[in-house]
Design a protein around this motif. Structure first.
Motif, PDB file in Angstrom:
ATOM      1  N   ALA A  19      46.586  47.809  33.104  1.00  0.00           N
ATOM      2  CA  ALA A  19      46.109  49.060  32.503  1.00  0.00           C
ATOM      3  C   ALA A  19      45.413  48.769  31.180  1.00  0.00           C
ATOM      4  N   GLN A  20      44.451  49.600  30.851  1.00  0.00           N
ATOM      5  CA  GLN A  20      43.755  49.521  29.575  1.00  0.00           C
ATOM      6  C   GLN A  20      44.547  50.306  28.539  1.00  0.00           C
ATOM      7  N   LEU A  21      44.763  49.732  27.366  1.00  0.00           N
ATOM      8  CA  LEU A  21      45.400  50.440  26.265  1.00  0.00           C
ATOM      9  C   LEU A  21      44.292  50.906  25.330  1.00  0.00           C
ATOM     10  N   VAL A  22      44.339  52.180  24.969  1.00  0.00           N
ATOM     11  CA  VAL A  22      43.283  52.759  24.151  1.00  0.00           C
ATOM     12  C   VAL A  22      43.897  53.498  22.963  1.00  0.00           C
ATOM     13  N   GLU A  23      43.589  53.012  21.759  1.00  0.00           N
ATOM     14  CA  GLU A  23      44.037  53.705  20.555  1.00  0.00           C
ATOM     15  C   GLU A  23      42.951  54.677  20.122  1.00  0.00           C
ATOM     16  N   SER A  51      32.373  55.898  29.015  1.00  0.00           N
ATOM     17  CA  SER A  51      31.777  55.302  30.220  1.00  0.00           C
ATOM     18  C   SER A  51      31.264  53.896  29.974  1.00  0.00           C
ATOM     19  N   ILE A  52      30.918  53.586  28.741  1.00  0.00           N
ATOM     20  CA  ILE A  52      30.390  52.258  28.403  1.00  0.00           C
ATOM     21  C   ILE A  52      31.523  51.245  28.241  1.00  0.00           C
ATOM     22  N   ARG A  53      32.603  51.645  27.581  1.00  0.00           N
ATOM     23  CA  ARG A  53      33.643  50.696  27.175  1.00  0.00           C
ATOM     24  C   ARG A  53      34.861  50.658  28.077  1.00  0.00           C
ATOM     25  N   LEU A  54      35.030  51.647  28.943  1.00  0.00           N
ATOM     26  CA  LEU A  54      36.246  51.720  29.749  1.00  0.00           C
ATOM     27  C   LEU A  54      35.938  51.627  31.238  1.00  0.00           C
ATOM     28  N   ASP A  55      36.855  51.042  31.971  1.00  0.00           N
ATOM     29  CA  ASP A  55      36.730  50.901  33.421  1.00  0.00           C
ATOM     30  C   ASP A  55      37.431  52.075  34.090  1.00  0.00           C
ATOM     31  N   ARG A  56      36.640  52.927  34.725  1.00  0.00           N
ATOM     32  CA  ARG A  56      37.219  54.141  35.323  1.00  0.00           C
ATOM     33  C   ARG A  56      38.140  53.865  36.507  1.00  0.00           C
ATOM     34  N   HIS A  57      38.152  52.647  37.008  1.00  0.00           N
ATOM     35  CA  HIS A  57      38.987  52.326  38.170  1.00  0.00           C
ATOM     36  C   HIS A  57      40.323  51.698  37.791  1.00  0.00           C
ATOM     37  N   LEU A  82      36.206  63.600  32.394  1.00  0.00           N
ATOM     38  CA  LEU A  82      35.066  62.696  32.546  1.00  0.00           C
ATOM     39  C   LEU A  82      35.149  61.854  33.818  1.00  0.00           C
ATOM     40  N   GLY A  83      36.211  62.034  34.613  1.00  0.00           N
ATOM     41  CA  GLY A  83      36.312  61.350  35.895  1.00  0.00           C
ATOM     42  C   GLY A  83      37.206  60.127  35.928  1.00  0.00           C
ATOM     43  N   PHE A  84      37.927  59.856  34.862  1.00  0.00           N
ATOM     44  CA  PHE A  84      38.876  58.751  34.896  1.00  0.00           C
ATOM     45  C   PHE A  84      40.088  59.220  35.682  1.00  0.00           C
ATOM     46  N   ARG A  85      40.521  58.392  36.624  1.00  0.00           N
ATOM     47  CA  ARG A  85      41.514  58.842  37.603  1.00  0.00           C
ATOM     48  C   ARG A  85      42.958  58.775  37.146  1.00  0.00           C
ATOM     49  N   GLU A  86      43.371  57.655  36.585  1.00  0.00           N
ATOM     50  CA  GLU A  86      44.784  57.450  36.261  1.00  0.00           C
ATOM     51  C   GLU A  86      44.928  57.295  34.746  1.00  0.00           C
TER      52      GLU A  86
END
Length: 174
Positions: A19-23, A51-57, A82-86
């Motif tokens: 998983a991506q961690l986003v602060e 959309s540029i920096r994060l992987d929507r999958h 914005l369409g990010f699923r999880e």
């Protein structure tokens, strides 16, 4: 609606699984200290940068400072729009992570972690433990104070020698 995560162990498990961690705090706070591998994405820049920096999958865990901060739930909701699923919101935030003494990154990471300033030589007692047992431990170790912890080893009270007490204080009453 984003899933609200209250448990730092689940955040760690998700991060280890990719998983991506986003602060979502201001950049200076991120640069000061952040969770390992986390990226910075401030709420103000979300629509342009997500959309540029994060992987929507990939699953994503957003966090801010603590449960009183409202930026992570707002960011999590917007990411889903914005369409990010999880998307997960780590409600207790980095304050919870740091309080556990877990690893962090950034220019002040070591100085801000609980492990950097916590004493390791304290006597640990359990809530509900018999006072005579604790007093015996205190006598045997020469300690005048014991720290009362719950099952997760989170401090709930402090107990000083008191020959009149019968039980250690219950965490809900201290």
């Amino acid at each position: 609606m984003p899933t609200r995560l209250m448990d730092r162990h689940e955040v760690r498990r998700l991060a280890e699984a990719g998983a991506q961690l986003v602060e979502v705090l201001p950049r200076e706070e991120y640069e000061d200290v952040h969770l390992p591998g986390a990226v910075h994405l401030w709420l103000r820049d979300l629509d342009r940068e997500a959309s540029i920096r994060l992987d929507r999958h990939r699953p994503m865990v957003v966090y801010c400072w603590d449960w009183m901060c409202d930026m992570s739930p707002r960011t999590a909701a917007r990411l889903e729009q914005l369409g990010f699923r999880e998307v997960y919101d780590h409600v207790p935030g980095k304050a919870d992570w740091l309080a556990a003494g877990w690893p962090a990154e950034g220019r002040s990471a070591e100085a801000l972690s609980a492990g950097a300033v916590a004493r390791r030589d304290v006597l640990i007692c359990r809530a509900g433990q018999r006072v005579d047992e604790v007093l015996a431990q205190m006598r045997d170790t020469g300690k005048a104070v014991c720290v009362v912890v719950d099952d997760e080893r989170v401090r709930s009270a402090r107990h000083r020698r008191n020959p009149h007490a019968r039980r250690l204080p219950c965490p809900t009453h201290t």
